[in-house]
Design an enzyme around this catalytic site. Structure first.
Site, PDB file in Angstrom:
ATOM      1  CG  ASN A  67       0.516   4.711   0.059  1.00 35.18           C
ATOM      2  OD1 ASN A  67      -0.540   4.516   0.670  1.00 35.18           O
ATOM      3  ND2 ASN A  67       1.669   4.885   0.682  1.00 35.18           N
ATOM      4  CB  ALA A  68      -3.815   8.216  -0.550  1.00 34.66           C
ATOM      5  CG  LEU A  71      -4.529   3.336   7.566  1.00 30.40           C
ATOM      6  CD1 LEU A  71      -4.857   4.200   8.791  1.00 30.40           C
ATOM      7  CD2 LEU A  71      -3.309   2.481   7.852  1.00 30.40           C
ATOM      8  CB  CYS A 127      -1.508   6.417   8.404  1.00 30.10           C
ATOM      9  SG  CYS A 127      -2.080   6.416   6.678  1.00 30.10           S
ATOM     10  CE  LYS A 163       5.733   2.751   9.895  1.00 30.16           C
ATOM     11  NZ  LYS A 163       5.345   1.701   8.963  1.00 30.16           N
ATOM     12  N   GLY A 242      12.753   3.921   2.609  1.00 32.52           N
ATOM     13  CA  GLY A 242      13.591   4.018   1.420  1.00 32.52           C
ATOM     14  C   GLY A 242      14.730   3.020   1.326  1.00 32.52           C
ATOM     15  CB  SER A 264       8.899   1.372  -1.567  1.00 35.50           C
ATOM     16  OG  SER A 264       7.886   2.035  -0.858  1.00 35.50           O
TER      17      SER A 264
HETATM   18  C1  LIG Z   1       1.130   0.959  -0.069  1.00 33.85           C
HETATM   19  C2  LIG Z   1       1.631   1.258   1.297  1.00 33.85           C
HETATM   20  C3  LIG Z   1       0.831   0.914   2.399  1.00 33.85           C
HETATM   21  C4  LIG Z   1       1.281   1.173   3.691  1.00 33.85           C
HETATM   22  N1  LIG Z   1       0.502   0.825   4.751  1.00 33.85           N
HETATM   23  C5  LIG Z   1       0.965   1.001   6.013  1.00 33.85           C
HETATM   24  C6  LIG Z   1       0.206   0.559   7.130  1.00 33.85           C
HETATM   25  O1  LIG Z   1      -0.875  -0.024   7.005  1.00 33.85           O
HETATM   26  N2  LIG Z   1       0.721   0.793   8.371  1.00 33.85           N
HETATM   27  C7  LIG Z   1       1.925   1.402   8.584  1.00 33.85           C
HETATM   28  O2  LIG Z   1       2.350   1.561   9.728  1.00 33.85           O
HETATM   29  N3  LIG Z   1       2.688   1.809   7.533  1.00 33.85           N
HETATM   30  C8  LIG Z   1       2.230   1.619   6.265  1.00 33.85           C
HETATM   31  N4  LIG Z   1       3.006   2.004   5.204  1.00 33.85           N
HETATM   32  C9  LIG Z   1       4.315   2.629   5.461  1.00 33.85           C
HETATM   33  C10 LIG Z   1       5.456   1.608   5.368  1.00 33.85           C
HETATM   34  O3  LIG Z   1       5.332   0.619   6.363  1.00 33.85           O
HETATM   35  C11 LIG Z   1       6.822   2.307   5.512  1.00 33.85           C
HETATM   36  O4  LIG Z   1       6.893   2.909   6.782  1.00 33.85           O
HETATM   37  C12 LIG Z   1       7.053   3.361   4.445  1.00 33.85           C
HETATM   38  O5  LIG Z   1       6.569   2.931   3.195  1.00 33.85           O
HETATM   39  C13 LIG Z   1       8.522   3.732   4.297  1.00 33.85           C
HETATM   40  O6  LIG Z   1       9.292   2.586   3.969  1.00 33.85           O
HETATM   41  P1  LIG Z   1       9.711   2.209   2.446  1.00 33.85           P
HETATM   42  O7  LIG Z   1      10.273   3.465   1.827  1.00 33.85           O
HETATM   43  O8  LIG Z   1      10.700   1.115   2.601  1.00 33.85           O
HETATM   44  O9  LIG Z   1       8.455   1.786   1.762  1.00 33.85           O
HETATM   45  C14 LIG Z   1       2.565   1.769   3.897  1.00 33.85           C
HETATM   46  C15 LIG Z   1       3.359   2.090   2.782  1.00 33.85           C
HETATM   47  C16 LIG Z   1       2.925   1.840   1.506  1.00 33.85           C
HETATM   48  C17 LIG Z   1       3.819   2.180   0.342  1.00 33.85           C
END
Ligand SMILES: Cc1cc2nc3c(=O)[nH]c(=O)nc-3n(C[C@H](O)[C@H](O)[C@H](O)COP(=O)(O)O)c2cc1C
Length: 302
Positions: A67-68, A71, A127, A163, A242, A264
């Site tokens: 994803n990108a 923010l 990010c 973070k 993950g 996710s």
């Molecule tokens: C679509 C999307 C948007 C995200 N937006 C943010 C965000 O605004 N701030 C942040 O600290 N992390 C953001 N993240 C990161 C997640 O909070 C998390 O740290 C990362 O996805 C790893 O966890 P996961 O594998 O369970 O998704 C985002 C992740 C995704 C997939």
């Protein structure tokens, strides 16, 4: 069995919605609680609203998402309204999240978000998708982490969690710098940088070309980060990256996490993944005769 205490606050279970996954609206955050999460983290908020990057911003693959989003968020005014509404709907622990471009701006947004009834504040300095706008994430540099942690800490009315990025080769030293500068906790980790190319279109799948990888492919990387950070600091860790099953969540706790972020998995297993993961945890704990999570926190280090 799953009750967890984190910085003197009780969680019914250690699973918290990760930031950015289901936005900032009170209804959507409350829905996550109804589906079994122990707490929620809101999407990272900036002072002004942001539209983020153009589409496509998020593409699913079998074992990960790229994803990108850039923010995108409604800005602090709207976010405060939603956070107040959420606390009227639910008593569950609420983690605010902020990002900014400079240490001074981090201080300013901290002051604003503390007008909302948040229990903790997560500070997104990691990010990977906005470097063209803001330069390298602050989470890559010890001195930047020190400056931002101090400027947030001085303004925050609630405990703060910094973070971090799995892209930082020295994440344990970065965590130590955050702790020494006043952080109350560490959230590890954000997404890791990556890209995908569509061979038929002959170009990157994301409009932004590169993005952050989340989901199961990130899990072993996140687990190592948590393990290394646990050795380096005394403050608690929100282990994120993950986590998709009960087994993953228990492994995160054995590496040293107190809370476990789930992002996710909401896309892979549905919003009820929280209830599914907690019941899988309980099943394994019964089988392994584990009575409480305290019993296994950091046990993989011994
Ligand atoms: C679509 C999307 C948007 C995200 N937006 C943010 C965000 O605004 N701030 C942040 O600290 N992390 C953001 N993240 C990161 C997640 O909070 C998390 O740290 C990362 O996805 C790893 O966890 P996961 O594998 O369970 O998704 C985002 C992740 C995704 C997939």
């Amino acid at each position: 069995m799953l009750e967890t205490s984190f910085l003197n606050k009780q969680f019914t279970n250690p699973l918290v919605l990760a930031s950015g996954i289901l936005g900032v609206t009170a209804a959507s955050l409350n829905n996550v609680i109804k589906n079994g999460a122990g707490g929620v983290t809101v999407k990272s908020i900036s002072l002004e609203p942001r539209t983020g990057h153009p589409n496509p911003t998020m593409v699913p693959y079998k074992h990960f998402f790229i994803n990108a989003v850039g923010l995108a968020n409604p800005g602090i005014e709207k976010a405060i309204e939603e956070l107040i509404k959420f606390k009227k709907l639910s008593n569950a622990p609420l983690i605010g999240s902020i990002f900014a471009g400079t240490p001074e701006e981090f201080g300013e947004i901290t002051e604003r978000i503390c007008e909302a009834p948040i229990d903790f504040l997560e500070v997104d300095i990691s990010c990977p998708n906005v470097s063209r706008e803001f330069g390298d994430p602050f989470a890559y540099s010890v001195s930047a982490v020190e400056k931002i942690t101090k400027s947030v800490k001085i303004k925050s009315k609630v405990p703060i969690s910094i973070k971090l990025s799995p892209n930082a080769w020295n994440i344990d030293a970065i965590a130590k710098a955050a702790e020494a500068s006043g952080a109350n906790a560490i959230t590890a980790v954000n997404t890791i940088s990556g890209m995908m190319i569509d061979v038929h279109a002959r170009r990157p799948v994301l409009h932004n070309k590169q993005g952050g990888i989340s989901g199961p492919a990130l899990f072993p990387i996140a687990l190592k980060c948590v393990y290394d950070i646990f050795k380096a600091v005394k403050i608690p860790i929100i282990g994120t990256g993950g986590v998709t099953t009960g087994e993953d969540a228990l492994a995160m706790i054995m590496a040293g996490a107190t809370l476990v972020g789930v992002g996710s998995a909401v896309y892979f297993r549905g919003v009820d993944c929280f209830a599914k993961i907690t019941s899988e945890m309980e099943e394994i704990m019964k089988e392994e005769k584990i009575k409480s999570l305290d019993e296994i926190k950091g046990v993989a280090h011994s």
